[in-house]
Enzyme design. Sequence first.
Site, PDB file in Angstrom:
ATOM      1  N   ASP A  91      37.834  41.527  32.868  1.00 56.48           N
ATOM      2  CA  ASP A  91      38.140  40.272  33.414  1.00 56.48           C
ATOM      3  C   ASP A  91      38.862  39.288  32.349  1.00 56.48           C
ATOM      4  O   ASP A  91      38.073  38.666  31.584  1.00 56.48           O
ATOM      5  CB  ASP A  91      37.017  39.415  34.051  1.00 56.48           C
ATOM      6  N   ALA A  92      40.013  39.725  32.032  1.00 56.24           N
ATOM      7  CA  ALA A  92      40.657  39.167  30.811  1.00 56.24           C
ATOM      8  C   ALA A  92      41.795  38.048  31.013  1.00 56.24           C
ATOM      9  O   ALA A  92      42.273  37.300  30.157  1.00 56.24           O
ATOM     10  CB  ALA A  92      41.123  40.228  29.971  1.00 56.24           C
ATOM     11  N   LYS A  93      42.302  38.030  32.306  1.00 53.93           N
ATOM     12  CA  LYS A  93      43.433  37.430  32.732  1.00 53.93           C
ATOM     13  C   LYS A  93      44.400  37.086  31.626  1.00 53.93           C
ATOM     14  O   LYS A  93      45.046  36.121  31.562  1.00 53.93           O
ATOM     15  CB  LYS A  93      42.687  35.626  33.133  1.00 53.93           C
ATOM     16  N   ARG A  94      44.923  38.340  31.287  1.00 56.88           N
ATOM     17  CA  ARG A  94      46.104  38.140  30.509  1.00 56.88           C
ATOM     18  C   ARG A  94      47.213  38.231  31.280  1.00 56.88           C
ATOM     19  O   ARG A  94      47.506  38.374  32.136  1.00 56.88           O
ATOM     20  CB  ARG A  94      46.031  39.636  29.686  1.00 56.88           C
ATOM     21  N   THR A 122      42.307  41.876  34.980  1.00 59.58           N
ATOM     22  CA  THR A 122      42.965  40.793  35.682  1.00 59.58           C
ATOM     23  C   THR A 122      43.927  40.277  34.867  1.00 59.58           C
ATOM     24  O   THR A 122      44.046  40.267  33.738  1.00 59.58           O
ATOM     25  CB  THR A 122      41.727  39.705  36.066  1.00 59.58           C
TER      26      THR A 122
END
Length: 277
Positions: A91-94, A122
């Site tokens: 869950d890094a939302k890069r 993510t």
Amino acid sequence: MTRESLFKEIVSKKSFLCVGLDTDLTKIPEHLLGEEDPIFAFNKEIVAATEDLCVAYKPNIAFYECYGTKGWESLRKTCEILPKNTLRIADAKRGDIGNTSKMYAQAFFDSNVSGLDFDAITIAPYMGEDSVTPFLEFENKWAIVLALTSNAGSKNFQNFSDKAGKQLFEEVIDQVNTWGSTDNIMYVVGATRGEAFLNIRAHAPDHFLLVPGVGAQGGSLEEVCQYGMNAQCGLLVNSTRAIIYASSGRDFADKAREEAIKVQKQMEAELIRKGII
């Protein structure tokens, strides 16, 4: 992990639970703080207590990278112990320009480069196609794209409508659908948005949805399933605090298991109601 493998695990475990590993040193049991790696020690026990009840794990990368090299080592060791029959989500939302996203993809998907071998990550799609497609170049890996979230500021942008009345999150889904397929793209949709799942399914009827917000954040599992479940389930419902912080004592893993069992039983009932199992 392929879509077929994921669905097989959902049927086998009678569950579509994703356990979040947002491991906070200020919240884990005090007796673990004397361990050489308290974060990993906590995660190891949580995983052992829940692996037969869930189909995915989701470490939130911020809870690891904030500790620098020690945190990244905790993350690497955690990734190694996550069961291969679960979807391992970073869950890094890069999300950045193409050559940068390529490096992010290597960081989380290519163990030969980084030591990390996650199945999914993510993605924040604000920068467009070239910020997402590098993640889709890896076989049997997933890009989980932010679509409609339930945080306080989500309406600042996500519900913005054009002259035709189409909302931004709808446009995001429609465009991202053309960049990949149901075999490598999922969407993040917050559980507290209830009936919004009807609209999501109008744009992404067959994709899997990663759904945070059930449990401590107040989302209703029953509503999520009523409006969002499809013929292959199509849901990964995340629960973090309600499970991993069910107790701050030495029984934390046992209590986490008790909470996970409660959720799994609810999910089993929903899968039966839908005729999936």
